[in-house]
Design a protein around this motif. Structure first.
Motif, PDB file in Angstrom:
ATOM      1  N   TYR A  71       3.630   8.649   3.883  1.00 50.85           N
ATOM      2  CA  TYR A  71       4.406   9.803   3.429  1.00 50.85           C
ATOM      3  C   TYR A  71       3.467  10.991   3.238  1.00 50.85           C
ATOM      4  O   TYR A  71       2.414  10.847   2.596  1.00 50.85           O
ATOM      5  CB  TYR A  71       5.108   9.476   2.095  1.00 50.85           C
ATOM      6  N   ASP A  72       3.856  12.133   3.777  1.00 47.87           N
ATOM      7  CA  ASP A  72       3.039  13.340   3.618  1.00 47.87           C
ATOM      8  C   ASP A  72       2.723  13.572   2.139  1.00 47.87           C
ATOM      9  O   ASP A  72       3.625  13.540   1.290  1.00 47.87           O
ATOM     10  CB  ASP A  72       3.791  14.565   4.161  1.00 47.87           C
ATOM     11  N   GLY A  73       1.454  13.781   1.831  1.00 46.74           N
ATOM     12  CA  GLY A  73       1.065  14.126   0.469  1.00 46.74           C
ATOM     13  C   GLY A  73       0.926  12.943  -0.470  1.00 46.74           C
ATOM     14  O   GLY A  73       0.620  13.125  -1.652  1.00 46.74           O
ATOM     15  N   ILE A  74       1.168  11.724   0.016  1.00 51.15           N
ATOM     16  CA  ILE A  74       1.041  10.539  -0.853  1.00 51.15           C
ATOM     17  C   ILE A  74      -0.038   9.631  -0.275  1.00 51.15           C
ATOM     18  O   ILE A  74       0.094   9.119   0.846  1.00 51.15           O
ATOM     19  CB  ILE A  74       2.379   9.773  -0.960  1.00 51.15           C
ATOM     20  N   ALA A  75      -1.095   9.426  -1.033  1.00 57.18           N
ATOM     21  CA  ALA A  75      -2.205   8.584  -0.564  1.00 57.18           C
ATOM     22  C   ALA A  75      -1.781   7.125  -0.524  1.00 57.18           C
ATOM     23  O   ALA A  75      -1.006   6.661  -1.382  1.00 57.18           O
ATOM     24  CB  ALA A  75      -3.407   8.753  -1.502  1.00 57.18           C
ATOM     25  N   LEU A  76      -2.286   6.403   0.456  1.00 53.43           N
ATOM     26  CA  LEU A  76      -1.998   4.971   0.521  1.00 53.43           C
ATOM     27  C   LEU A  76      -2.707   4.245  -0.610  1.00 53.43           C
ATOM     28  O   LEU A  76      -3.803   4.623  -1.023  1.00 53.43           O
ATOM     29  CB  LEU A  76      -2.473   4.382   1.853  1.00 53.43           C
ATOM     30  N   GLY A  77      -2.095   3.162  -1.086  1.00 53.56           N
ATOM     31  CA  GLY A  77      -2.728   2.312  -2.082  1.00 53.56           C
ATOM     32  C   GLY A  77      -3.856   1.506  -1.455  1.00 53.56           C
ATOM     33  O   GLY A  77      -4.068   1.530  -0.239  1.00 53.56           O
ATOM     34  N   GLY A 132      -5.289  -4.848  -2.896  1.00 56.43           N
ATOM     35  CA  GLY A 132      -5.859  -4.710  -4.232  1.00 56.43           C
ATOM     36  C   GLY A 132      -4.962  -3.974  -5.206  1.00 56.43           C
ATOM     37  O   GLY A 132      -5.363  -3.673  -6.323  1.00 56.43           O
ATOM     38  N   GLY A 133      -3.738  -3.668  -4.776  1.00 56.45           N
ATOM     39  CA  GLY A 133      -2.841  -2.909  -5.640  1.00 56.45           C
ATOM     40  C   GLY A 133      -1.987  -3.805  -6.526  1.00 56.45           C
ATOM     41  O   GLY A 133      -2.171  -5.018  -6.566  1.00 56.45           O
ATOM     42  N   GLN A 181       0.830  -1.209   0.000  1.00 56.76           N
ATOM     43  CA  GLN A 181       0.000   0.000   0.000  1.00 56.76           C
ATOM     44  C   GLN A 181       0.860   1.252   0.000  1.00 56.76           C
ATOM     45  O   GLN A 181       0.358   2.355  -0.232  1.00 56.76           O
ATOM     46  CB  GLN A 181      -0.923   0.012   1.218  1.00 56.76           C
ATOM     47  N   SER A 182       2.143   1.075   0.316  1.00 60.67           N
ATOM     48  CA  SER A 182       3.095   2.191   0.245  1.00 60.67           C
ATOM     49  C   SER A 182       4.490   1.579   0.162  1.00 60.67           C
ATOM     50  O   SER A 182       4.671   0.377   0.397  1.00 60.67           O
ATOM     51  CB  SER A 182       2.993   3.087   1.486  1.00 60.67           C
ATOM     52  N   ARG A 183       5.464   2.420  -0.130  1.00 61.14           N
ATOM     53  CA  ARG A 183       6.850   1.945  -0.187  1.00 61.14           C
ATOM     54  C   ARG A 183       7.307   1.533   1.213  1.00 61.14           C
ATOM     55  O   ARG A 183       7.252   2.341   2.138  1.00 61.14           O
ATOM     56  CB  ARG A 183       7.757   3.057  -0.736  1.00 61.14           C
ATOM     57  N   GLY A 184       7.689   0.264   1.371  1.00 60.72           N
ATOM     58  CA  GLY A 184       8.151  -0.216   2.667  1.00 60.72           C
ATOM     59  C   GLY A 184       7.109  -0.995   3.455  1.00 60.72           C
ATOM     60  O   GLY A 184       7.361  -1.381   4.593  1.00 60.72           O
TER      61      GLY A 184
END
Ligand code: 5GP
Length: 139
Positions: free
Chosen positions: A109-115, A119-120, A37-40
């Protein structure tokens, strides 16, 4: 509902399927989520068999939570994230898709929506290998 050992995390824990491992000891495995859903995005998986939090042995929960904390801190440090979400789903109605207890560690991360949850798209293996190494180094 009873625990079904043929679930995908059961297979990974038994070494029947591969994983991008971050950490492993006698009680738990930490690996990268391949549909992050996000990097990491990492997963902390107790080795004790339970479907989820609801049927888990309280002693197994007590043993794993300090590791959840360590991985959350390490993932935030290693990725430079602004925050970290810890999530855990119980049964399909609540969003659970793999029926072996696990905790999601999701850097934010600020400004980055989670996936989307489960479902990604599948992440690049080389990137997951590098992230696993970086998080392991920060543990
Ligand atoms: P749940 O929906 O059960 O809370 O979370 C299951 C998680 O496992 C999802 O985030 C999904 O992306 C991840 N996942 C599904 N299949 C695999 C797999 O084969 N390997 C890894 N590392 N993660 C998986």
């Amino acid at each position: 509902m009873t625990y079904d050992p043929t679930n995908i995390f059961g297979k990974i824990l038994r070494g029947e399927l591969p994983a991008h491992k971050v950490y492993e000891d006698d009680t738990a495995l930490v690996m990268m989520d391949i549909f992050p859903q996000s990097r990491g995005h990492a997963l902390v998986i107790p080795k004790a068999a339970s479907r989820n939090l609801l049927d888990a042995d309280p002693a197994a929960l007590a043993a794993v939570i300090p590791l959840v904390q360590r991985v959350a801190k390490a993932a935030k440090t290693a990725t430079g994230a602004d925050g970290v979400r810890v999530a855990q789903f119980n049964e399909a109605a609540a969003g659970q898709t793999v029926f072996h207890l696990h905790f999601h560690i999701i850097p934010v991360y600020d400004g980055i929506a989670l996936g989307t949850h489960a479902g990604g798209g599948r992440a690049d293996d080389a990137e997951l290998i590098a992230l696993a190494k970086d998080i392991a180094a920060a543990l």
